[in-house]
Design an enzyme around this catalytic site. Structure first.
Site, PDB file in Angstrom:
ATOM      1  N   ASN A   1       0.874  -1.170   0.000  1.00 29.68           N
ATOM      2  CA  ASN A   1       0.000   0.000   0.000  1.00 29.68           C
ATOM      3  C   ASN A   1       0.912   1.221   0.000  1.00 29.68           C
ATOM      4  O   ASN A   1       1.472   1.576   1.029  1.00 29.68           O
ATOM      5  CB  ASN A   1      -0.889  -0.046   1.257  1.00 29.68           C
ATOM      6  CG  ASN A   1      -1.692   1.222   1.441  1.00 29.68           C
ATOM      7  OD1 ASN A   1      -1.783   2.049   0.536  1.00 29.68           O
ATOM      8  ND2 ASN A   1      -2.290   1.383   2.622  1.00 29.68           N
ATOM      9  N   TRP A   2       1.072   1.814  -1.165  1.00 27.76           N
ATOM     10  CA  TRP A   2       2.052   2.899  -1.291  1.00 27.76           C
ATOM     11  C   TRP A   2       1.545   4.214  -0.706  1.00 27.76           C
ATOM     12  O   TRP A   2       2.283   5.193  -0.636  1.00 27.76           O
ATOM     13  CB  TRP A   2       2.443   3.094  -2.767  1.00 27.76           C
ATOM     14  CG  TRP A   2       3.109   1.910  -3.387  1.00 27.76           C
ATOM     15  CD1 TRP A   2       3.354   0.687  -2.803  1.00 27.76           C
ATOM     16  CD2 TRP A   2       3.638   1.819  -4.719  1.00 27.76           C
ATOM     17  NE1 TRP A   2       4.000  -0.148  -3.691  1.00 27.76           N
ATOM     18  CE2 TRP A   2       4.183   0.511  -4.874  1.00 27.76           C
ATOM     19  CE3 TRP A   2       3.696   2.695  -5.800  1.00 27.76           C
ATOM     20  CZ2 TRP A   2       4.774   0.083  -6.063  1.00 27.76           C
ATOM     21  CZ3 TRP A   2       4.289   2.270  -6.980  1.00 27.76           C
ATOM     22  CH2 TRP A   2       4.827   0.983  -7.105  1.00 27.76           C
ATOM     23  N   LYS A   3       0.281   4.259  -0.348  1.00 26.35           N
ATOM     24  CA  LYS A   3      -0.328   5.478   0.222  1.00 26.35           C
ATOM     25  C   LYS A   3      -0.062   6.679  -0.702  1.00 26.35           C
ATOM     26  O   LYS A   3       0.012   6.502  -1.909  1.00 26.35           O
ATOM     27  CB  LYS A   3       0.169   5.698   1.660  1.00 26.35           C
ATOM     28  CG  LYS A   3      -0.037   4.431   2.510  1.00 26.35           C
ATOM     29  CD  LYS A   3       0.105   4.648   3.974  1.00 26.35           C
ATOM     30  CE  LYS A   3      -0.104   3.322   4.708  1.00 26.35           C
ATOM     31  NZ  LYS A   3      -0.091   3.462   6.150  1.00 26.35           N
TER      32      LYS A   3
ATOM     33  N   HIS B   1      -9.572   1.679   4.781  1.00 20.91           N
ATOM     34  CA  HIS B   1      -8.307   1.804   5.515  1.00 20.91           C
ATOM     35  C   HIS B   1      -8.503   2.752   6.697  1.00 20.91           C
ATOM     36  O   HIS B   1      -9.276   3.716   6.607  1.00 20.91           O
ATOM     37  CB  HIS B   1      -7.220   2.333   4.571  1.00 20.91           C
ATOM     38  CG  HIS B   1      -5.858   2.256   5.184  1.00 20.91           C
ATOM     39  ND1 HIS B   1      -5.409   3.183   6.086  1.00 20.91           N
ATOM     40  CD2 HIS B   1      -4.865   1.340   5.054  1.00 20.91           C
ATOM     41  CE1 HIS B   1      -4.177   2.851   6.478  1.00 20.91           C
ATOM     42  NE2 HIS B   1      -3.822   1.738   5.864  1.00 20.91           N
TER      43      HIS B   1
ATOM     44  N   GLU C   1      -5.667  -4.544  10.524  1.00 14.15           N
ATOM     45  CA  GLU C   1      -4.604  -3.585  10.778  1.00 14.15           C
ATOM     46  C   GLU C   1      -4.860  -2.853  12.089  1.00 14.15           C
ATOM     47  O   GLU C   1      -5.633  -1.878  12.118  1.00 14.15           O
ATOM     48  CB  GLU C   1      -4.529  -2.554   9.645  1.00 14.15           C
ATOM     49  CG  GLU C   1      -4.264  -3.166   8.287  1.00 14.15           C
ATOM     50  CD  GLU C   1      -3.641  -2.158   7.332  1.00 14.15           C
ATOM     51  OE1 GLU C   1      -2.540  -2.429   6.855  1.00 14.15           O
ATOM     52  OE2 GLU C   1      -4.245  -1.101   7.106  1.00 14.15           O
TER      53      GLU C   1
ATOM     54  N   SER D   1       3.311  -2.249  10.378  1.00 11.97           N
ATOM     55  CA  SER D   1       4.752  -2.418  10.577  1.00 11.97           C
ATOM     56  C   SER D   1       5.258  -3.828  10.240  1.00 11.97           C
ATOM     57  O   SER D   1       6.160  -4.329  10.905  1.00 11.97           O
ATOM     58  CB  SER D   1       5.150  -2.006  11.997  1.00 11.97           C
ATOM     59  OG  SER D   1       4.796  -0.645  12.222  1.00 11.97           O
TER      60      SER D   1
ATOM     61  N   GLY E   1       2.815  -1.015   4.293  1.00 12.72           N
ATOM     62  CA  GLY E   1       2.960   0.402   3.975  1.00 12.72           C
ATOM     63  C   GLY E   1       4.430   0.747   3.780  1.00 12.72           C
ATOM     64  O   GLY E   1       4.992   0.587   2.702  1.00 12.72           O
ATOM     65  N   GLY E   2       5.086   1.192   4.850  1.00 17.34           N
ATOM     66  CA  GLY E   2       6.466   1.685   4.780  1.00 17.34           C
ATOM     67  C   GLY E   2       7.433   0.754   4.062  1.00 17.34           C
ATOM     68  O   GLY E   2       8.210   1.187   3.207  1.00 17.34           O
TER      69      GLY E   2
HETATM   70  P1  PGA Z   1       2.793   0.208   7.671  1.00 23.21           P
HETATM   71  O1  PGA Z   1       1.357   0.501   7.019  1.00 23.21           O
HETATM   72  O2  PGA Z   1       3.299  -1.086   7.082  1.00 23.21           O
HETATM   73  O3  PGA Z   1       3.642   1.391   7.290  1.00 23.21           O
HETATM   74  O4  PGA Z   1       2.589   0.091   9.145  1.00 23.21           O
HETATM   75  C1  PGA Z   1       0.424  -0.512   6.783  1.00 23.21           C
HETATM   76  C2  PGA Z   1      -0.859   0.047   6.206  1.00 23.21           C
HETATM   77  O5  PGA Z   1      -1.315   1.107   6.675  1.00 23.21           O
HETATM   78  O6  PGA Z   1      -1.462  -0.521   5.281  1.00 23.21           O
END
Ligand code: PGA
Length: 252
Positions: free
Chosen positions: A10-12, A96, A168, A213, A234-235
């Protein structure tokens, strides 16, 4: 039971279309030929077209991070399911926690998006999760049950089979604080129990991803849990090396 692991990036709101190509290319080269697990990249809307063009015959899929609940019309700034389908999108992240908390998305609104997504043969990745306050107040199960029941209102058993869930915990997103494998497993098992209450044995087939995370160092341990069927990342999805290592480690 034949659940296939699904790892999704999920590149946001990151990466221009040019940067998206730079990120997607090495990922497709490194893991675009394997079929052990499903891999999905969800760039921002503006990069979907560019990333879709790179996919070719690879096994990597492209997803979106959101979509409108409406089919078409005077909805300035919105993106419809049909527009996404036309760009080879196959999955859409819905509900989300960032959309719920920053943009006020309710369970009823998310339900309308899930229905619109399914009507257009797109697979929803429905996100659910509790805040830290809710976990500490012993409300996790009640919150998850409400989010699930709200999002699944009016969804047939046939459509239910196309839905992926991403659990999540809000306190683990982008914080570096991951749920322990035991804690995540217990919550995933609870989610599957709620789904079984709604759809019976079909719940055994539902892919339930963990998100919050997840990184190369913990993907194997998390995915090894019986009810954890992948990750929403995400990250760690924003660098080709870390996403690729996370996927490789998850495959084991
Ligand atoms: P994160 O984000 O891996 O940076 O914690 C996950 C997400 O929000 O989908």
């Amino acid at each position: 039971m034949s659940r296939k692991i699904l790892i999704a990036g999920n590149w946001k709101m990151n990466k221009t279309a040019t940067e998206a190509v730079e990120l997607a290319k090495p990922i497709i080269e490194a893991i675009g030929n394997q079929n052990d697990i499903d891999v999905l990249m969800c760039p921002p809307f503006t990069s979907i077209s560019a990333v879709s063009e790179l996919i070719g015959n690879s096994t990597v899929r492209v997803g979106a991070q959101n979509m409108s609940d409406k089919a078409s019309g005077a909805y300035t700034g919105e993106i419809s399911a049909a527009m996404l389908r036309d760009l080879q999108v196959s999955y859409v992240i819905l509900g989300h926690s960032e959309r719920r908390s920053y943009y006020g998305e309710t369970d009823a609104f998310i339900n309308r998006k899930v229905l619109a997504c399914l009507e257009n043969n797109l697979k929803p990745v429905l996100c659910v999760g509790e805040t830290l306050e809710e976990r500490e107040g012993d409300k996790t199960e009640a919150v998850l049950e409400k989010q699930i029941k709200g999002a699944f209102a009016g969804i047939s058993a046939d459509d239910f089979k196309k839905i992926v869930i991403a659990y999540e915990p809000v306190w683990a997103i982008g914080t570096g604080r991951t749920a322990t494998p035991d804690m995540a497993e217990a919550t995933h098992a609870f989610i599957r129990k709620v789904l079984a209450g709604l759809y019976g044995a079909l719940a055994e087939e539902t892919v339930i991803q963990y998100g919050g995370s997840m990184k190369p160092e913990n993907s194997r341990e998390l995915v090894a849990q019986p009810d954890i069927d992948g990750g929403l990342i995400g990250g760690a999805a924003l660098k080709a090396d870390s996403f690729h290592d996370l996927v490789k480690n998850a495959i084991g």
